[in-house]
Structures are given as C-alpha cells and as structure tokens.
Scaffold this motif. Structure first.
Motif, PDB file in Angstrom:
ATOM      1  N   VAL A 111      13.350  11.004  26.163  1.00  0.00           N
ATOM      2  CA  VAL A 111      12.850  10.087  27.204  1.00  0.00           C
ATOM      3  C   VAL A 111      11.505   9.512  26.783  1.00  0.00           C
ATOM      4  CG1 VAL A 111      12.028   9.946  29.592  1.00  0.00           C
ATOM      5  CG2 VAL A 111      14.160  11.157  29.071  1.00  0.00           C
ATOM      6  N   HIS A 112      10.660  10.331  26.206  1.00  0.00           N
ATOM      7  CA  HIS A 112       9.357   9.825  25.745  1.00  0.00           C
ATOM      8  C   HIS A 112       9.547   8.787  24.635  1.00  0.00           C
ATOM      9  CE1 HIS A 112       5.220   9.742  24.306  1.00  0.00           C
ATOM     10  NE2 HIS A 112       4.911  10.190  25.512  1.00  0.00           N
ATOM     11  N   ARG A 113      10.479   9.018  23.746  1.00  0.00           N
ATOM     12  CA  ARG A 113      10.775   8.062  22.668  1.00  0.00           C
ATOM     13  C   ARG A 113      11.288   6.738  23.257  1.00  0.00           C
ATOM     14  NH1 ARG A 113      14.228  11.061  20.171  1.00  0.00           N
ATOM     15  NH2 ARG A 113      16.144  10.060  20.880  1.00  0.00           N
ATOM     16  N   TRP A 114      12.148   6.800  24.275  1.00  0.00           N
ATOM     17  CA  TRP A 114      12.733   5.598  24.863  1.00  0.00           C
ATOM     18  C   TRP A 114      11.752   4.803  25.714  1.00  0.00           C
ATOM     19  CZ3 TRP A 114      17.090   8.993  27.225  1.00  0.00           C
ATOM     20  CH2 TRP A 114      17.992   9.367  26.227  1.00  0.00           C
ATOM     21  N   TYR A 115      10.944   5.511  26.531  1.00  0.00           N
ATOM     22  CA  TYR A 115      10.127   4.834  27.535  1.00  0.00           C
ATOM     23  C   TYR A 115       8.624   4.972  27.321  1.00  0.00           C
ATOM     24  CZ  TYR A 115      14.612   4.807  29.935  1.00  0.00           C
ATOM     25  OH  TYR A 115      15.923   4.625  30.247  1.00  0.00           O
ATOM     26  N   GLY A 116       8.225   5.773  26.346  1.00  0.00           N
ATOM     27  CA  GLY A 116       6.800   5.961  26.102  1.00  0.00           C
ATOM     28  C   GLY A 116       6.133   6.856  27.130  1.00  0.00           C
ATOM     29  N   ARG A 117       6.910   7.521  27.943  1.00  0.00           N
ATOM     30  CA  ARG A 117       6.403   8.465  28.943  1.00  0.00           C
ATOM     31  C   ARG A 117       7.491   9.497  29.217  1.00  0.00           C
ATOM     32  NH1 ARG A 117       6.812   4.718  34.315  1.00  0.00           N
ATOM     33  NH2 ARG A 117       8.686   3.672  33.632  1.00  0.00           N
ATOM     34  N   GLY A 118       7.101  10.572  29.849  1.00  0.00           N
ATOM     35  CA  GLY A 118       8.041  11.654  30.087  1.00  0.00           C
ATOM     36  C   GLY A 118       8.963  11.400  31.272  1.00  0.00           C
ATOM     37  N   PRO A 119       9.953  12.265  31.454  1.00  0.00           N
ATOM     38  CA  PRO A 119      10.912  12.104  32.549  1.00  0.00           C
ATOM     39  C   PRO A 119      10.265  12.157  33.924  1.00  0.00           C
ATOM     40  CG  PRO A 119      11.576  13.907  31.094  1.00  0.00           C
ATOM     41  CD  PRO A 119      10.272  13.395  30.597  1.00  0.00           C
ATOM     42  N   ARG A 150      24.072  17.836  31.265  1.00  0.00           N
ATOM     43  CA  ARG A 150      25.046  16.780  31.576  1.00  0.00           C
ATOM     44  C   ARG A 150      24.947  15.617  30.592  1.00  0.00           C
ATOM     45  NH1 ARG A 150      26.741  16.011  37.002  1.00  0.00           N
ATOM     46  NH2 ARG A 150      27.985  14.344  36.083  1.00  0.00           N
ATOM     47  N   SER A 151      23.868  15.557  29.815  1.00  0.00           N
ATOM     48  CA  SER A 151      23.686  14.469  28.860  1.00  0.00           C
ATOM     49  C   SER A 151      23.925  14.900  27.421  1.00  0.00           C
ATOM     50  CB  SER A 151      22.270  13.899  28.988  1.00  0.00           C
ATOM     51  OG  SER A 151      22.043  13.472  30.312  1.00  0.00           O
ATOM     52  N   GLY A 152      24.292  16.148  27.236  1.00  0.00           N
ATOM     53  CA  GLY A 152      24.618  16.632  25.903  1.00  0.00           C
ATOM     54  C   GLY A 152      23.428  17.083  25.088  1.00  0.00           C
ATOM     55  N   TYR A 153      22.309  17.390  25.750  1.00  0.00           N
ATOM     56  CA  TYR A 153      21.154  17.929  25.032  1.00  0.00           C
ATOM     57  C   TYR A 153      21.209  19.445  25.069  1.00  0.00           C
ATOM     58  CZ  TYR A 153      19.084  13.348  24.685  1.00  0.00           C
ATOM     59  OH  TYR A 153      18.852  12.045  24.363  1.00  0.00           O
ATOM     60  N   SER A 154      20.683  20.062  24.021  1.00  0.00           N
ATOM     61  CA  SER A 154      20.734  21.516  23.932  1.00  0.00           C
ATOM     62  C   SER A 154      19.756  22.182  24.892  1.00  0.00           C
ATOM     63  CB  SER A 154      20.455  21.968  22.498  1.00  0.00           C
ATOM     64  OG  SER A 154      19.220  21.421  22.057  1.00  0.00           O
ATOM     65  N   ASP A 155      18.655  21.489  25.227  1.00  0.00           N
ATOM     66  CA  ASP A 155      17.685  22.059  26.161  1.00  0.00           C
ATOM     67  C   ASP A 155      16.805  20.940  26.733  1.00  0.00           C
ATOM     68  OD1 ASP A 155      15.262  21.666  24.464  1.00  0.00           O
ATOM     69  OD2 ASP A 155      16.221  23.151  23.185  1.00  0.00           O
ATOM     70  N   PRO A 156      16.041  21.241  27.798  1.00  0.00           N
ATOM     71  CA  PRO A 156      15.203  20.218  28.430  1.00  0.00           C
ATOM     72  C   PRO A 156      14.120  19.651  27.515  1.00  0.00           C
ATOM     73  CG  PRO A 156      15.502  22.072  29.916  1.00  0.00           C
ATOM     74  CD  PRO A 156      16.081  22.475  28.584  1.00  0.00           C
ATOM     75  N   ARG A 157      13.642  20.438  26.536  1.00  0.00           N
ATOM     76  CA  ARG A 157      12.614  19.924  25.610  1.00  0.00           C
ATOM     77  C   ARG A 157      13.157  18.744  24.812  1.00  0.00           C
ATOM     78  NH1 ARG A 157      12.356  25.363  24.457  1.00  0.00           N
ATOM     79  NH2 ARG A 157      13.224  24.922  22.418  1.00  0.00           N
ATOM     80  N   ARG A 163      21.097   7.823  26.743  1.00  0.00           N
ATOM     81  CA  ARG A 163      20.062   7.069  27.463  1.00  0.00           C
ATOM     82  C   ARG A 163      20.602   6.563  28.804  1.00  0.00           C
ATOM     83  NH1 ARG A 163      15.959   2.544  25.010  1.00  0.00           N
ATOM     84  NH2 ARG A 163      14.897   2.111  26.969  1.00  0.00           N
ATOM     85  N   GLN A 164      21.798   5.992  28.799  1.00  0.00           N
ATOM     86  CA  GLN A 164      22.390   5.516  30.058  1.00  0.00           C
ATOM     87  C   GLN A 164      22.615   6.663  31.036  1.00  0.00           C
ATOM     88  OE1 GLN A 164      25.944   3.475  28.779  1.00  0.00           O
ATOM     89  NE2 GLN A 164      24.867   1.530  28.515  1.00  0.00           N
ATOM     90  N   ARG A 165      23.141   7.769  30.539  1.00  0.00           N
ATOM     91  CA  ARG A 165      23.422   8.919  31.403  1.00  0.00           C
ATOM     92  C   ARG A 165      22.123   9.483  31.979  1.00  0.00           C
ATOM     93  NH1 ARG A 165      27.562  13.143  31.603  1.00  0.00           N
ATOM     94  NH2 ARG A 165      28.932  11.367  31.408  1.00  0.00           N
ATOM     95  N   VAL A 166      21.111   9.679  31.125  1.00  0.00           N
ATOM     96  CA  VAL A 166      19.839  10.254  31.582  1.00  0.00           C
ATOM     97  C   VAL A 166      19.181   9.328  32.605  1.00  0.00           C
ATOM     98  CG1 VAL A 166      17.478  10.795  30.845  1.00  0.00           C
ATOM     99  CG2 VAL A 166      19.427  11.679  29.553  1.00  0.00           C
TER     100      VAL A 166
END
Length: 169
Positions: free
Chosen positions: A145-153, A132-139, A112-115
């Motif tokens: 991001v939606h889970r953290w902020y309730g909206r997309g990147p 760079r944040s260790g996710y396997s893909d953009p999905r 979350r901090q990195r993103v």
C-alpha cells in the motif's frame, strides 16, 4: 416420408452443405401436434437460462478467474494458477506476454484492486485484508500500500471512513 415431414416435395440431395431453410411464415406457424405443456416447460427453461447466463470469457478473463480462485486459497503461486488453466507455468507466462502483461503485473493489479476495495468498503482488519488479498502477512500488505499510494493503509482507511461518514450525514 421427407415430403410429409417438411410439407414440400422440393427436396434437393447433394446440394452443398446440409441446411434447412424456413420462411418467416413457416417459423411463425404453430407446429402440428404441438404439446402446450412441453412448450411452457421449454419457455421457462429458456427464460432461466438467459437470466442466469454468464458472458463467455476471453483467455485473459479466464486467467483472472483462476487468479482470484488461487488467491482465495492463500498466497497465489504461478504454478497453481497455471494448473487451474490446464497449462504449464512457462506457457502461462508466454500467454500473458502475448497479452502485453506479466504474472507480476497481473498479480499486483489484482491485489491493488482487492485491497483498495476492502479498505474502502469494509471494516475488515489488516490481517483479514492481507489474507483475502493473497499476502502472507499484514507487513507485506503495508509495504505494498505504501508503494502504491505513498502512505500506509491507515491513511486510506481513515480517509475512506471519513468520506463515507460525510456522505451518510
């Protein structure tokens, strides 16, 4: 011999733990046969050492460095971070539990901090940010991001760009 080296005859043997005590005047006195060139070299070495010193990290700080290194190598795995800390995965989980956290919580916090930083401070693509944040893909990044902020990147990206443009103008 010792009396000549220390300049005193008051030397006690078998007097507890070994120690040498100097008075303030002794500490400030120049050494006989001191080498000014060596003193200059040591002063410079001390200055550089202090200037480049890093703080000693506690256990959780070392864990965070190992986690960051693992993320740089790709999607992080518990076993990889444990190996970087020279322990088994179960021991790592116990140590994190002792600190009141978990692998999942620490990985989530790091990502979350990195993103957030990369979305707000860079013009990187979502593909690059997810890598760079260790996710396997953009999905996976979009879902997080939606889970953290309730909206997309894109909403964060747009609002951060608008905020920076307002500050610049």
């Amino acid at each position: 011999m010792l009396a000549e080296v220390y300049g005193t005859r008051r030397i006690e043997f078998e007097a507890g733990p070994p120690a040498v005590t100097f008075s303030a005047a002794d500490a400030d006195a120049p050494f006989p046969r001191a080498d000014p060139a060596l003193a200059a070299i040591l002063d410079e070495h001390a200055r550089i050492t202090v200037a480049t010193a890093r703080p000693v990290l506690d256990w959780l700080g070392r864990f965070h460095l190992a986690l960051e290194a693992a993320v740089e190598a790709g999607p992080p795995e518990l076993g990889d971070v444990a190996r970087r800390l020279a322990m088994g995965p179960r021991t790592l989980q116990r140590r994190l539990s002792d600190e009141g956290t978990s692998w999942r919580d620490e990985l989530e916090r790091f990502r979350r901090q990195r993103v957030e930083h990369l979305l707000r401070e860079t013009s990187m693509t979502l593909e690059a940010i997810s890598a760079r944040s260790g996710y396997s893909d953009p999905r996976a990044l979009r879902r997080a991001v939606h889970r953290w902020y309730g909206r997309g990147p894109a909403a964060l990206w747009t609002s951060s760009r608008a905020g920076r443009a307002g500050r610049a103008g």
